[in-house]
Structure formats: C-alpha cells, structure tokens
Design an enzyme around this catalytic site. Sequence first.
Site, PDB file in Angstrom:
ATOM      1  N   HIS A  70      31.092  -5.061  34.700  1.00 13.81           N
ATOM      2  CA  HIS A  70      31.772  -4.207  35.658  1.00 13.81           C
ATOM      3  C   HIS A  70      32.366  -5.040  36.783  1.00 13.81           C
ATOM      4  O   HIS A  70      31.882  -6.121  37.081  1.00 13.81           O
ATOM      5  CB  HIS A  70      30.827  -3.141  36.221  1.00 13.81           C
ATOM      6  CG  HIS A  70      29.536  -3.687  36.729  1.00 13.81           C
ATOM      7  ND1 HIS A  70      28.483  -3.981  35.879  1.00 13.81           N
ATOM      8  CD2 HIS A  70      29.107  -4.017  37.965  1.00 13.81           C
ATOM      9  CE1 HIS A  70      27.467  -4.457  36.591  1.00 13.81           C
ATOM     10  NE2 HIS A  70      27.823  -4.493  37.865  1.00 13.81           N
ATOM     11  N   ALA A  71      33.429  -4.520  37.361  1.00 17.07           N
ATOM     12  CA  ALA A  71      34.134  -5.228  38.415  1.00 17.07           C
ATOM     13  C   ALA A  71      34.617  -4.241  39.458  1.00 17.07           C
ATOM     14  O   ALA A  71      35.031  -3.133  39.126  1.00 17.07           O
ATOM     15  CB  ALA A  71      35.340  -5.961  37.821  1.00 17.07           C
TER      16      ALA A  71
END
Length: 154
Positions: A70-71
């Site tokens: 995730h970012a």
Amino acid sequence: MNIAKITDYITLDMVSLDLRAQNKKEALLELSQLLGVSNSIDDPKVIELALIDREKLGSTGIGKGVAIPHAKTNFAKKLTIAFGRCNEGINFESLDSQDVKLFFVFASPLSDSSVYLKILARISRLIRNETFRNNLLNAKNPQEILNIISSEEG
C-alpha cells in the site's frame, strides 16, 4: 455510519488472476499498473515508486500467502484497491517466509487516513480465514473474486 467496504474501491478491471511477476519488484510494477487502470490514479509510475518505498520499511507480506502492498500519495485522488493473484507464488520476504499468491494493493491520498485504515484492518481480518483465502485462490474470474469479497463483507 457508512461501513467502508473493500468492494466500494475495487472494480472488475482492477482484478488480475494471473500475475506474471517472478519477484517482488516485478509484482509491485504489475500491481501498480493494475491500480493505474483506475481514473483516480494520476500516474502508475509514481504509485509503483511509492509502493517500493513502503516495502523498504518492512515487507507487506503479512503471512499465509498474502501481501497488502500500500502507498499513500497525492497521485491517488481517492482510495483505490486492486487485487492480484500469482498462481506460482512469489518470494515477498513475508513475515512467515511463505511465498505470496494473493495481493491486495492500494493507493490512497495522503489526506484520507481513516477509510484507508479501516479497509486495511478489514482485509487483515478477512484473510485470517482459510476458507476465504482458498476461495480467492480457486476463483475462476474477476467477478467471482468480487463476489467472494462482497459475501464476506456482508
């Protein structure tokens, strides 16, 4: 209060049941391209770099053959989720050293933490369920993936 559902942030064209990646770097590239299908993602390349940066803090391979890369980036207009399956399995430096076959990947704007954390918690909870994981591994098409997630979300 509205319960955030994974299926509110993922669409059929962001589900891949046949990731070709052979390693972590290739997987992150492929997953960022999958996210890039969404019109809420401005630049898949930026997403890929953000995912790579996040992995430097520690693997998002959480065990049991699952990873949740995730970012957080302003190149995501809203929380966007994609799902990828790699039938061969990839060494993702997971906590339990198992190869990863199931990927839930997301990108979220920097400003939007609460939904992001709720969804992260929800996915983490769902994948502890072996039946759920097996159903995802055995699904025949993207619609089936969304149906499986949706039925678990209630």
